[in-house]
Design a protein around this motif. Structure first.
Motif, PDB file in Angstrom:
ATOM      1  N   HIS A 128      -2.232   8.581  -5.884  1.00 34.30           N
ATOM      2  CA  HIS A 128      -2.630   6.982  -5.361  1.00 34.30           C
ATOM      3  C   HIS A 128      -2.918   6.988  -4.030  1.00 34.30           C
ATOM      4  CE1 HIS A 128      -0.968   6.781  -9.654  1.00 34.30           C
ATOM      5  NE2 HIS A 128      -1.550   5.767  -9.616  1.00 34.30           N
ATOM      6  N   ARG A 129      -3.053   7.992  -3.222  1.00 33.60           N
ATOM      7  CA  ARG A 129      -3.186   7.946  -1.714  1.00 33.60           C
ATOM      8  C   ARG A 129      -4.345   7.115  -1.297  1.00 33.60           C
ATOM      9  NH1 ARG A 129       1.629   9.274   0.116  1.00 33.60           N
ATOM     10  NH2 ARG A 129       2.348  11.057  -1.030  1.00 33.60           N
ATOM     11  N   LYS A 130      -5.386   6.794  -2.031  1.00 35.03           N
ATOM     12  CA  LYS A 130      -6.320   6.146  -1.474  1.00 35.03           C
ATOM     13  C   LYS A 130      -6.271   4.539  -1.471  1.00 35.03           C
ATOM     14  CE  LYS A 130     -10.325   8.865  -2.735  1.00 35.03           C
ATOM     15  NZ  LYS A 130     -11.498   8.911  -2.915  1.00 35.03           N
ATOM     16  N   TYR A 131      -5.142   4.136  -2.079  1.00 32.95           N
ATOM     17  CA  TYR A 131      -4.401   2.730  -1.901  1.00 32.95           C
ATOM     18  C   TYR A 131      -4.013   2.603  -0.686  1.00 32.95           C
ATOM     19  CZ  TYR A 131      -5.113   2.075  -6.882  1.00 32.95           C
ATOM     20  OH  TYR A 131      -5.772   1.711  -8.145  1.00 32.95           O
ATOM     21  N   GLU A 132      -3.478   3.665   0.073  1.00 32.29           N
ATOM     22  CA  GLU A 132      -2.998   3.535   1.214  1.00 32.29           C
ATOM     23  C   GLU A 132      -4.245   3.054   2.362  1.00 32.29           C
ATOM     24  OE1 GLU A 132      -0.690   7.097   2.270  1.00 32.29           O
ATOM     25  OE2 GLU A 132       1.142   6.031   1.166  1.00 32.29           O
ATOM     26  N   THR A 133      -5.317   3.877   2.047  1.00 33.72           N
ATOM     27  CA  THR A 133      -6.517   3.752   2.840  1.00 33.72           C
ATOM     28  C   THR A 133      -6.948   2.152   2.612  1.00 33.72           C
ATOM     29  OG1 THR A 133      -6.887   6.207   2.646  1.00 33.72           O
ATOM     30  CG2 THR A 133      -8.801   4.710   3.538  1.00 33.72           C
ATOM     31  N   VAL A 134      -7.105   1.778   1.692  1.00 36.98           N
ATOM     32  CA  VAL A 134      -7.744   0.333   1.263  1.00 36.98           C
ATOM     33  C   VAL A 134      -6.720  -0.473   1.921  1.00 36.98           C
ATOM     34  CG1 VAL A 134      -7.859  -1.158  -0.296  1.00 36.98           C
ATOM     35  CG2 VAL A 134      -8.733   1.064  -0.851  1.00 36.98           C
ATOM     36  N   ALA A 135      -5.445  -0.496   2.273  1.00 39.24           N
ATOM     37  CA  ALA A 135      -4.538  -1.284   2.629  1.00 39.24           C
ATOM     38  C   ALA A 135      -4.731  -1.182   4.159  1.00 39.24           C
ATOM     39  CB  ALA A 135      -3.109  -0.707   2.249  1.00 39.24           C
ATOM     40  N   SER A 136      -4.793  -0.061   4.710  1.00 44.83           N
ATOM     41  CA  SER A 136      -4.894   0.162   6.107  1.00 44.83           C
ATOM     42  C   SER A 136      -6.262  -0.713   6.604  1.00 44.83           C
ATOM     43  CB  SER A 136      -5.029   1.582   6.447  1.00 44.83           C
ATOM     44  OG  SER A 136      -6.128   2.281   6.101  1.00 44.83           O
ATOM     45  N   ILE A 137      -7.320  -0.525   5.652  1.00 44.64           N
ATOM     46  CA  ILE A 137      -8.541  -1.115   6.026  1.00 44.64           C
ATOM     47  C   ILE A 137      -8.372  -2.569   5.997  1.00 44.64           C
ATOM     48  CG2 ILE A 137     -11.090  -1.630   5.245  1.00 44.64           C
ATOM     49  CD1 ILE A 137     -10.995   1.391   4.396  1.00 44.64           C
ATOM     50  N   PHE A 138      -7.775  -3.063   5.089  1.00 46.24           N
ATOM     51  CA  PHE A 138      -7.683  -4.514   5.122  1.00 46.24           C
ATOM     52  C   PHE A 138      -6.683  -4.918   6.181  1.00 46.24           C
ATOM     53  CE2 PHE A 138      -5.382  -8.562   3.146  1.00 46.24           C
ATOM     54  CZ  PHE A 138      -6.586  -9.010   2.923  1.00 46.24           C
ATOM     55  N   ILE A 139      -5.616  -4.040   6.830  1.00 43.01           N
ATOM     56  CA  ILE A 139      -4.825  -4.365   7.685  1.00 43.01           C
ATOM     57  C   ILE A 139      -5.577  -4.571   9.057  1.00 43.01           C
ATOM     58  CG2 ILE A 139      -2.920  -3.602   9.291  1.00 43.01           C
ATOM     59  CD1 ILE A 139      -1.669  -2.631   6.692  1.00 43.01           C
ATOM     60  N   GLY A 164       0.689  -1.280  -0.082  1.00 45.95           N
ATOM     61  CA  GLY A 164      -0.162  -0.127  -0.028  1.00 45.95           C
ATOM     62  C   GLY A 164       0.718   1.290  -0.035  1.00 45.95           C
ATOM     63  N   SER A 165       1.814   1.362   0.859  1.00 46.28           N
ATOM     64  CA  SER A 165       2.903   2.473   0.807  1.00 46.28           C
ATOM     65  C   SER A 165       3.666   2.623  -0.599  1.00 46.28           C
ATOM     66  CB  SER A 165       4.170   2.192   1.736  1.00 46.28           C
ATOM     67  OG  SER A 165       3.292   2.135   3.043  1.00 46.28           O
ATOM     68  N   PHE A 166       4.178   1.553  -1.309  1.00 44.85           N
ATOM     69  CA  PHE A 166       4.863   1.600  -2.469  1.00 44.85           C
ATOM     70  C   PHE A 166       3.481   2.156  -3.572  1.00 44.85           C
ATOM     71  CE2 PHE A 166       7.940  -1.444  -1.152  1.00 44.85           C
ATOM     72  CZ  PHE A 166       8.896  -0.590  -0.797  1.00 44.85           C
ATOM     73  N   ILE A 167       2.584   1.558  -3.789  1.00 50.66           N
ATOM     74  CA  ILE A 167       1.534   2.030  -4.598  1.00 50.66           C
ATOM     75  C   ILE A 167       0.846   3.179  -4.470  1.00 50.66           C
ATOM     76  CG2 ILE A 167      -0.835   1.410  -5.455  1.00 50.66           C
ATOM     77  CD1 ILE A 167      -0.401  -1.447  -5.057  1.00 50.66           C
ATOM     78  N   GLY A 168       0.688   3.934  -3.118  1.00 46.84           N
ATOM     79  CA  GLY A 168       0.278   4.955  -2.635  1.00 46.84           C
ATOM     80  C   GLY A 168       1.401   6.193  -3.021  1.00 46.84           C
ATOM     81  N   ASP A 169       2.725   5.735  -3.013  1.00 43.36           N
ATOM     82  CA  ASP A 169       3.587   6.656  -3.225  1.00 43.36           C
ATOM     83  C   ASP A 169       3.788   7.138  -4.725  1.00 43.36           C
ATOM     84  OD1 ASP A 169       5.721   8.388  -2.043  1.00 43.36           O
ATOM     85  OD2 ASP A 169       7.000   7.035  -2.738  1.00 43.36           O
ATOM     86  N   ARG A 170       2.950   6.619  -5.709  1.00 47.30           N
ATOM     87  CA  ARG A 170       3.155   6.942  -7.136  1.00 47.30           C
ATOM     88  C   ARG A 170       2.792   8.228  -7.385  1.00 47.30           C
ATOM     89  NH1 ARG A 170       0.520   2.125 -10.060  1.00 47.30           N
ATOM     90  NH2 ARG A 170       1.285   0.312  -9.024  1.00 47.30           N
ATOM     91  N   PRO A 171       3.503   8.835  -8.073  1.00 41.86           N
ATOM     92  CA  PRO A 171       3.096  10.453  -8.767  1.00 41.86           C
ATOM     93  C   PRO A 171       1.672  10.188  -9.497  1.00 41.86           C
ATOM     94  CG  PRO A 171       4.891   9.542 -10.114  1.00 41.86           C
ATOM     95  CD  PRO A 171       4.553   8.479  -9.120  1.00 41.86           C
TER      96      PRO A 171
END
Length: 58
Positions: free
Chosen positions: A43-54, A27-34
């Motif tokens: 791509h910051r919403k991917y971090e949110t989705v990853a945190s929900i999954f965690i 999630g951090s790697f995908i969310g860090d994309r420009p």
């Protein structure tokens, strides 16, 4: 070998810990994309989705 419940539970705990680490890193790697054309705000919403999954893994 002894099939104790505590050893099985500790194994699942370690498995879910490892999975949550992998999901967090992905999630951090995908969310860090420009930003790009399809994602003008990044791509910051991917971090949110990853945190929900965690949180579900916990």
């Amino acid at each position: 070998m002894t099939s104790t419940l505590s050893m099985t539970a500790d194994g699942y705990h370690s498995l879910f810990d490892g999975l949550s680490n992998i999901v967090g890193l992905a999630g951090s790697f995908i969310g860090d994309r420009p930003p790009d054309i399809e994602h003008p705000y990044g791509h910051r919403k991917y971090e949110t989705v990853a945190s929900i999954f965690i949180s579900l893994l916990l």
